[in-house]
Design an enzyme around this catalytic site. Structure first.
Site, PDB file in Angstrom:
ATOM      1  N   ALA A  18     -23.512  24.287 -18.931  1.00 18.16           N
ATOM      2  CA  ALA A  18     -23.162  25.322 -19.895  1.00 18.16           C
ATOM      3  C   ALA A  18     -23.303  24.780 -21.312  1.00 18.16           C
ATOM      4  O   ALA A  18     -23.918  25.407 -22.177  1.00 18.16           O
ATOM      5  CB  ALA A  18     -21.739  25.807 -19.642  1.00 18.16           C
ATOM      6  N   HIS A 241     -38.293  21.973  -7.856  1.00 15.33           N
ATOM      7  CA  HIS A 241     -39.137  21.946  -9.057  1.00 15.33           C
ATOM      8  C   HIS A 241     -40.609  21.676  -8.732  1.00 15.33           C
ATOM      9  O   HIS A 241     -41.504  22.395  -9.165  1.00 15.33           O
ATOM     10  CB  HIS A 241     -38.636  20.895 -10.052  1.00 15.33           C
ATOM     11  CG  HIS A 241     -37.205  21.093 -10.467  1.00 15.33           C
ATOM     12  ND1 HIS A 241     -36.615  22.329 -10.526  1.00 15.33           N
ATOM     13  CD2 HIS A 241     -36.251  20.204 -10.844  1.00 15.33           C
ATOM     14  CE1 HIS A 241     -35.357  22.196 -10.929  1.00 15.33           C
ATOM     15  NE2 HIS A 241     -35.106  20.914 -11.127  1.00 15.33           N
TER      16      HIS A 241
HETATM   17  C1  BG6 Z   1     -32.351  19.054 -12.592  1.00 14.12           C
HETATM   18  C2  BG6 Z   1     -31.990  17.869 -11.744  1.00 14.12           C
HETATM   19  O1  BG6 Z   1     -32.590  20.165 -11.790  1.00 14.12           O
HETATM   20  O2  BG6 Z   1     -33.510  18.763 -13.343  1.00 14.12           O
HETATM   21  C3  BG6 Z   1     -31.802  16.643 -12.592  1.00 14.12           C
HETATM   22  O3  BG6 Z   1     -30.804  18.144 -11.020  1.00 14.12           O
HETATM   23  C4  BG6 Z   1     -32.996  16.409 -13.495  1.00 14.12           C
HETATM   24  O4  BG6 Z   1     -31.596  15.505 -11.780  1.00 14.12           O
HETATM   25  C5  BG6 Z   1     -33.371  17.688 -14.244  1.00 14.12           C
HETATM   26  O5  BG6 Z   1     -32.673  15.392 -14.407  1.00 14.12           O
HETATM   27  C6  BG6 Z   1     -34.661  17.521 -15.000  1.00 14.12           C
HETATM   28  O6  BG6 Z   1     -34.865  18.637 -15.812  1.00 14.12           O
HETATM   29  P1  BG6 Z   1     -35.676  18.495 -17.160  1.00 14.12           P
HETATM   30  O7  BG6 Z   1     -35.821  19.897 -17.633  1.00 14.12           O
HETATM   31  O8  BG6 Z   1     -34.851  17.634 -18.063  1.00 14.12           O
HETATM   32  O9  BG6 Z   1     -36.959  17.838 -16.811  1.00 14.12           O
END
Ligand code: BG6
Length: 489
Positions: A18, A241
């Site tokens: 948040a 992802h």
């Molecule tokens: C999150 C994971 O979904 O994505 C994290 O739980 C990770 O472990 C993060 O660090 C990475 O997101 P971004 O947008 O910073 O690449």
């Protein structure tokens, strides 16, 4: 008359997500004029807090990042005036009833739309969905609920969660976020492919040798060990992802850009994928390492992680899509924490030019002479294509050069954070970038057999030093399929 309001309730308002992402994204939307005229933001959490304390908490996270030359204090003030707090338990319908009453005051009898963002652990998703849906009676508008992974730990627990949520919400009300889908270059994937004649016809086994989805972070799980140890890198990054990027990359052309058409194609390609097993994967875990006099902690040095944990913080995997377009093409994934850099990329390695006239100019290493398209999702967004080129001069020598689209040079606009796009889409009812439940099932079906085998056989991860390039096992895995990792050159 005819006017409507939107309220956005962030459940779990004092949590990390948040503070770091949701409130700043909401402010950015307000700043850009994307929020409706009548909007209210509510923070909901167990701790006692006044409206003012929530505002202080939020304002500490806001920066005028869009145009740093101009102060935006007045916009921050206006935004904060629309922010309120309600303290309550996550499983108390009575507490949510009180929230409902407060929301009604703000809605002032207008057509009321309500968005709930569940920024809380998944074990309380269903409680909150029950309380929010039973005690919320907005005037005719819509009610939507955003949920964020982890959506379970495997096929079964994910299905349970889905069934649980659907007792209180319809599929149309559930917005499952994968924030990678909100990233600029991930959204651009379809544009790149479907609106460029020089790419679209090449997008198949006929011209593509392999595709790589690479994720690395140069920090460990510090501070999140408790959560992470329950999930590991495969569930944290790969199953969602990286797999989402893969699905968008590899899907068949959708009938249209409508959410259902796109998601239909994503489900199809996911369902064409083979389930993973132990032989398709290498797992690793970082260990402490001293560099430049600094000691970087190992994964199990974290107090919240059991000292004998075998949870992977790194994994490399080879996936296959059994359909006509991609038959035999390895889709490789690599994801790791505490590596030497932070980067997310998609690398497309093309085949050799048949009967290449310039073969001799490349010596023995013909693999160095194939084209490669790199989509750098972050940081420093870029798309570049490695081509062979003559080194200027009287002789005939070739090298590989980049045709380069570097976002920072080409576009002066700042790239919005993924959460901005996704929150805006949720407010507007655009579901294209959210995960449908059948998509989620298909994603789990690919990873669940592997996750079970890893746990059953207690597969020990290969240790790699903090800040390194990860376990060497990843190279052997790639070599099995005649592939070299593109990020190692
Ligand atoms: C999150 C994971 O979904 O994505 C994290 O739980 C990770 O472990 C993060 O660090 C990475 O997101 P971004 O947008 O910073 O690449």
């Amino acid at each position: 008359e005819g006017e409507s309001t939107v309220s956005i309730t962030v459940v779990g308002a004092s949590g990390d997500l948040a503070k770091k992402k949701i409130f700043p994204a909401l402010f950015a939307l307000f700043y850009e004029g994307c929020l409706p005229k009548h909007f209210t933001i509510f923070g909901y959490a167990r701790s006692k807090m006044t409206d003012q304390e929530l505002r202080n908490l939020i304002s500490g996270t806001l920066t005028c990042r869009i145009d740093q030359r101009e102060s935006c204090d007045d916009k921050i003030d206006k935004f904060l005036k629309n922010c309120f707090y309600h303290s309550g338990q996550y499983n108390s319908e009575a507490d949510f009833k009180q929230l409902d009453a407060k929301l009604k005051v703000h809605e002032g009898g207008r057509l009321a739309n309500r968005l709930f963002y569940l920024s809380i652990p998944p074990n309380i998703f269903i409680d909150v969905a029950r309380c929010a849906s039973r005690s919320s009676s907005p005037a005719k508008g819509w009610t939507r609920v955003i949920v964020e992974k982890p959506f379970g730990r495997d096929s079964e627990s994910s299905a349970e969660l889905t069934t649980g949520l659907k007792q209180f919400l319809s599929e149309e009300q559930i917005y499952r976020i994968d924030h990678y889908l909100g990233k600029e270059l991930v959204e651009n994937l379809s544009v790149l492919r479907f609106s460029n004649l020089v790419f679209e016809p090449l997008w198949s086994r006929q011209y593509i040798r392999n595709v790589q989805f690479l994720f690395s972070e140069d920090f460990g799980t510090e501070g999140r060990g408790g959560y992470f140890d329950n999930y590991g890198i495969i569930r944290d990054i790969m199953q969602n992802h990286l797999l989402q990027m893969l699905a968008l990359f590899a899907m068949e052309p959708p009938v249209s850009l409508d959410a259902e058409d796109i998601r239909n194609e994503k489900v199809k390609v996911l369902r064409s994928m083979r389930a993973l097993h132990l032989e398709d994967i290498v797992v690793g875990q970082y260990k402490s390492h001293v560099r430049g006099g600094v000691k970087y902690p190992g994964y199990t040095d974290d107090k919240t992680v059991p000292s004998n944990s075998i949870t992977p913080t790194f994994a490399a995997a080879a996936l296959f899509i059994d359909n006509a377009r991609w038959d035999g093409v390895p889709f490789l994934m690599k994801a790791g924490k505490a590596l030497h850099n932070r980067r997310t990329e998609i690398r497309v390695q093309f085949r050799h030019v048949p009967g290449n006239l310039y073969k001799r100019s490349f010596g023995t290493d013909l693999d160095q002479a194939t084209n490669e398209l790199v989509i750098r999702v972050q940081p420093d967004e870029a798309i570049y294509l490695k081509i062979n080129n003559k080194i200027p001069g009287l002789g005939m020598r070739l090298d590989r050069s980049n045709l380069n689209l570097h976002y920072a040079d080409r576009y002066s606009r700042e790239i919005p954070d993924a959460y901005e796009r996704l929150l805006l889409d949720a407010v507007e009812g655009e579901r294209r970038l959210f995960i449908r439940s059948d998509e989620l099932d298909a994603a789990w079906a690919i990873f669940t057999p592997l996750l079970k085998e890893l746990e059953l056989r207690k597969v020990a991860p290969e240790l790699y030093p903090y800040g390194s390039r990860g376990p060497v096992g990843a190279h052997y895995l790639a070599a099995k399929y005649n592939v070299r990792w593109g990020d190692m050159n």
